[in-house]
Write an enzyme that holds these catalytic residues in place. Structure first.
Site, mmCIF file in Angstrom:
data_model
loop_
_atom_site.group_PDB
_atom_site.id
_atom_site.type_symbol
_atom_site.label_atom_id
_atom_site.label_comp_id
_atom_site.label_asym_id
_atom_site.label_seq_id
_atom_site.Cartn_x
_atom_site.Cartn_y
_atom_site.Cartn_z
ATOM 1 N N HIS A 133 -9.563 12.733 11.842
ATOM 2 C CA HIS A 133 -8.578 13.800 12.021
ATOM 3 C C HIS A 133 -8.063 14.390 10.719
ATOM 4 O O HIS A 133 -7.699 15.565 10.678
ATOM 5 C CB HIS A 133 -7.384 13.279 12.826
ATOM 6 C CG HIS A 133 -7.725 12.913 14.229
ATOM 7 N ND1 HIS A 133 -6.857 12.210 15.055
ATOM 8 C CD2 HIS A 133 -8.838 13.144 14.964
ATOM 9 C CE1 HIS A 133 -7.429 12.035 16.238
ATOM 10 N NE2 HIS A 133 -8.634 12.582 16.207
ATOM 11 N N GLY B 41 0.807 -1.221 0.000
ATOM 12 C CA GLY B 41 0.000 0.000 0.000
ATOM 13 C C GLY B 41 0.835 1.262 0.000
ATOM 14 O O GLY B 41 0.310 2.358 -0.211
ATOM 15 N N GLU C 21 1.210 2.883 -3.539
ATOM 16 C CA GLU C 21 -0.105 3.353 -3.952
ATOM 17 C C GLU C 21 -0.479 4.637 -3.206
ATOM 18 O O GLU C 21 -1.024 5.582 -3.793
ATOM 19 C CB GLU C 21 -1.146 2.261 -3.692
ATOM 20 C CG GLU C 21 -1.015 1.056 -4.611
ATOM 21 C CD GLU C 21 0.214 0.181 -4.314
ATOM 22 O OE1 GLU C 21 0.697 -0.474 -5.251
ATOM 23 O OE2 GLU C 21 0.680 0.159 -3.160
#
Length: 218
Positions: free
Chosen positions: A98, A68, A71
């Protein structure tokens, strides 16, 4: 909700599972590929996914790969994207709460499939908290849009990007004038400081604005 999704070959399996989940939940999914487990270069599929979110074509985006990381990095190169790498329910919740993340990245080789699905659901069901986090998002946008000039003797360029939140708008959907005046005053003060760092100056905050056209005023 319309959701964009894209992956490389290392995230292809989870992409299919997530699409099935999103469809079951009633979301509209746009799949940017890849469409098999054959090796590919992830920027070819991640960039269009992120661009669909940045343009407003889709409301959220999900990108997947082996870890990930690549990406997430690719998605965040697209202006307007706040992509968070999520590997737990807490990171998924905080990403939206947040950071108002409009995109998340998931690594197929790092977490179980069931956890990946729960991460997606947690992120979708969490609302942005606002408050103190708005100024931080404005700071992120300012960094994203910052410009530098290398020309000797050139005045510095100051650009401020402000995230327009719903509370800034009147019932008709237009921006309250007071906020615009406040931002203009802040912009003038900062620009003057950057241009004349050793000078003393004052700015005057306006309390209202009046428009007049062809004898009519409002």
């Amino acid at each position: 909700m319309k959701i964009a999704i894209g992956s490389d070959h290392a995230g292809f399996e989870y992409k299919g599972k997530i699409i099935e989940l999103l469809t079951t939940l009633g979301h509209e999914v746009r799949d940017f590929g890849t469409h098999s487990a054959d090796p590919v270069d992830y920027p070819l599929y991640i960039a269009p996914t992120a661009q669909a979110v940045a343009s407003g074509e889709c409301e959220r985006g999900i990108v997947l790969g082996g870890s990930g990381n690549g990406e997430q990095i690719t998605a965040n190169k697209v202006r307007g994207i706040r992509c968070a790498l999520c590997f737990s329910l807490d990171t998924a919740r905080w990403a939206k709460l947040h950071n108002d993340a409009n995109c998340i990245a998931i690594g197929q080789r790092t977490i179980p499939g069931e956890l990946a699905l729960e991460i997606v659901k947690t992120w979708l069901n969490t609302e942005f908290e606002g408050g103190r986090h708005v100024a931080r998002l404005n700071g992120i946008a300012a960094v994203e849009n910052s410009q530098t000039h290398s020309q000797a003797g050139a005045f510095p360029v100051y650009e401020r990007t402000t995230l327009i939140r719903p509370e800034y708008l009147n019932p008709r959907g237009s921006l309250y004038g007071g906020y615009m005046l406040e931002w203009a005053d802040d912009l003038a003060s900062t620009a003057a400081t950057l241009t004349f760092p050793k000078a003393s100056f004052v700015t005057r905050r306006g309390g209202g604005v009046r428009f007049q056209v062809a004898g009519a005023q409002w």
